[in-house]
Design a protein around this motif. Structure first.
Motif, PDB file in Angstrom:
ATOM      1  N   VAL A  33       0.836  -1.197   0.000  1.00 25.24           N
ATOM      2  CA  VAL A  33       0.000   0.000   0.000  1.00 25.24           C
ATOM      3  C   VAL A  33       0.869   1.245   0.000  1.00 25.24           C
ATOM      4  O   VAL A  33       2.075   1.183   0.178  1.00 25.24           O
ATOM      5  CB  VAL A  33      -0.914   0.009   1.254  1.00 25.24           C
ATOM      6  N   GLY A  34       0.219   2.386  -0.219  1.00 23.46           N
ATOM      7  CA  GLY A  34       0.924   3.652  -0.149  1.00 23.46           C
ATOM      8  C   GLY A  34       1.971   3.816  -1.226  1.00 23.46           C
ATOM      9  O   GLY A  34       3.014   4.428  -0.994  1.00 23.46           O
ATOM     10  N   LEU A  35       1.737   3.328  -2.450  1.00 24.94           N
ATOM     11  CA  LEU A  35       2.761   3.391  -3.493  1.00 24.94           C
ATOM     12  C   LEU A  35       3.107   4.825  -3.867  1.00 24.94           C
ATOM     13  O   LEU A  35       4.255   5.134  -4.187  1.00 24.94           O
ATOM     14  CB  LEU A  35       2.288   2.617  -4.726  1.00 24.94           C
ATOM     15  N   THR A  36       2.123   5.709  -3.827  1.00 24.05           N
ATOM     16  CA  THR A  36       2.402   7.099  -4.168  1.00 24.05           C
ATOM     17  C   THR A  36       3.393   7.702  -3.190  1.00 24.05           C
ATOM     18  O   THR A  36       4.297   8.444  -3.561  1.00 24.05           O
ATOM     19  CB  THR A  36       1.104   7.922  -4.147  1.00 24.05           C
TER      20      THR A  36
ATOM     21  N   ALA B  17      -0.961   2.911  17.740  1.00 24.94           N
ATOM     22  CA  ALA B  17       0.318   3.151  17.066  1.00 24.94           C
ATOM     23  C   ALA B  17       0.222   3.118  15.550  1.00 24.94           C
ATOM     24  O   ALA B  17       1.205   3.416  14.869  1.00 24.94           O
ATOM     25  CB  ALA B  17       1.344   2.109  17.531  1.00 24.94           C
ATOM     26  N   ALA B  18      -0.929   2.759  14.988  1.00 26.29           N
ATOM     27  CA  ALA B  18      -1.081   2.628  13.533  1.00 26.29           C
ATOM     28  C   ALA B  18      -2.331   3.348  13.066  1.00 26.29           C
ATOM     29  O   ALA B  18      -3.226   3.666  13.852  1.00 26.29           O
ATOM     30  CB  ALA B  18      -1.131   1.156  13.127  1.00 26.29           C
ATOM     31  N   THR B  19      -2.398   3.582  11.756  1.00 26.98           N
ATOM     32  CA  THR B  19      -3.543   4.268  11.178  1.00 26.98           C
ATOM     33  C   THR B  19      -3.728   3.823   9.733  1.00 26.98           C
ATOM     34  O   THR B  19      -2.893   3.092   9.196  1.00 26.98           O
ATOM     35  CB  THR B  19      -3.337   5.806  11.246  1.00 26.98           C
ATOM     36  N   GLY B  20      -4.805   4.217   9.107  1.00 26.52           N
ATOM     37  CA  GLY B  20      -4.993   3.996   7.682  1.00 26.52           C
ATOM     38  C   GLY B  20      -4.924   2.537   7.258  1.00 26.52           C
ATOM     39  O   GLY B  20      -5.433   1.642   7.934  1.00 26.52           O
TER      40      GLY B  20
ATOM     41  N   GLY C  11       2.571  13.448  17.402  1.00 24.59           N
ATOM     42  CA  GLY C  11       3.277  12.174  17.300  1.00 24.59           C
ATOM     43  C   GLY C  11       3.232  11.596  15.902  1.00 24.59           C
ATOM     44  O   GLY C  11       2.791  12.235  14.945  1.00 24.59           O
ATOM     45  N   TRP C  12       3.702  10.349  15.784  1.00 20.89           N
ATOM     46  CA  TRP C  12       3.767   9.638  14.506  1.00 20.89           C
ATOM     47  C   TRP C  12       3.036   8.315  14.612  1.00 20.89           C
ATOM     48  O   TRP C  12       3.044   7.673  15.671  1.00 20.89           O
ATOM     49  CB  TRP C  12       5.225   9.366  14.135  1.00 20.89           C
ATOM     50  N   LYS C  13       2.422   7.887  13.491  1.00 26.73           N
ATOM     51  CA  LYS C  13       1.785   6.582  13.421  1.00 26.73           C
ATOM     52  C   LYS C  13       2.181   5.890  12.123  1.00 26.73           C
ATOM     53  O   LYS C  13       2.401   6.549  11.104  1.00 26.73           O
ATOM     54  CB  LYS C  13       0.259   6.688  13.498  1.00 26.73           C
ATOM     55  N   VAL C  14       2.261   4.557  12.157  1.00 27.58           N
ATOM     56  CA  VAL C  14       2.550   3.784  10.949  1.00 27.58           C
ATOM     57  C   VAL C  14       1.299   3.751  10.088  1.00 27.58           C
ATOM     58  O   VAL C  14       0.231   3.333  10.545  1.00 27.58           O
ATOM     59  CB  VAL C  14       3.008   2.358  11.301  1.00 27.58           C
TER      60      VAL C  14
END
Length: 233
Positions: free
Chosen positions: A16-19, A134-137, A219-222
């Motif tokens: 996922v997230g190729l762009t 800790a994650a999203t999307g 913060g940050w999430k994967v």
């Protein structure tokens, strides 16, 4: 069945997230030597970490480099492979890059929080609350689907997990980062409710994985990840 994304073969892993991935500044290439895990089980607080994303090294008005100040920030965070590992959960960070600045260290800490939480979730099978924090999307959606499939089959993961962190890169937009790792799945196995080993052969390998993280609030999430073929690191 579909295994949780953190424990799967390249054929099962959803890319996922190729762009976003085409923006990654440096690829995953090779693994450094890893050491055994020891130390505490809690990711240490990031003393001196900046409140907003930064590209790291900047220059002063006279053109001189301030790399020394970035290195000093990395030292201030206190992050080491040992401090990020969790022996009780049999989760080891074998190595991390040297010279990370405060923001890179913040990204690394957020990645490890996710990776460790996802390992504990599929090992203990007592919920996904820590992973959800800790994650999203797409990453969260993929993990949740795999976890639910594993739960329905009455399976869990046993053994140990080890990850070598090869690179931590910040993107020019200051809200996206990538973490390149080598994930060692050779010492883990899929176990049925009766204790039978049901591990497919194609997941007992080392896999290079690139994780994309996004800044959410302070913060940050994967957010997504892509995995290459087996034993390429």
């Amino acid at each position: 069945m579909s295994y949780p994304a953190r424990f799967s073969s390249s054929g099962r892993r959803v890319v996922v997230g190729l762009t976003v991935l085409v923006m990654v500044a440096s690829g995953v290439s090779g693994c450094g030597a890893g050491g055994g895990a020891s130390g505490g089980s809690t990711v240490p607080a990031l003393e001196g970490a900046s409140g907003s994303a930064s590209a790291g090294v900047t220059s002063s008005d006279d053109g001189s480099s301030v790399e020394a100040s970035a290195d000093a920030s990395a030292v201030a965070t206190g992050l080491t492979a040992d401090s990020l590992s969790d022996p009780e959960a049999e989760y080891a960070v074998a190595s991390i890059p040297e010279g990370l600045d405060a923001t890179q260290s913040e990204v690394l800490s957020a990645f490890v929080a996710y990776d460790r939480a996802s390992w504990k979730a599929v090992r203990d099978m007592d919920g996904t609350g820590e992973v959800e924090a800790a994650a999203t999307g797409q990453e969260l959606a993929d993990f949740t689907k795999g976890y639910q499939d594993q739960e329905a089959e009455g399976q869990h993961i046993e053994g140990s997990s080890s990850v070598e962190v090869l690179a931590v890169d910040l993107m020019p937009d200051n809200i996206t980062a990538s973490v390149g790792v080598c994930n060692d799945q050779t010492k883990a196995k899929v176990v049925s409710a009766s204790g039978a080993d049901q591990t497919p052969e194609d997941i007992l390998h080392r896999f290079p994985i690139t994780f994309i993280l996004t800044r959410e609030g302070s913060g940050w999430k994967v957010a997504s990840s892509s995995q290459e073929g087996p034993d390429q690191c």
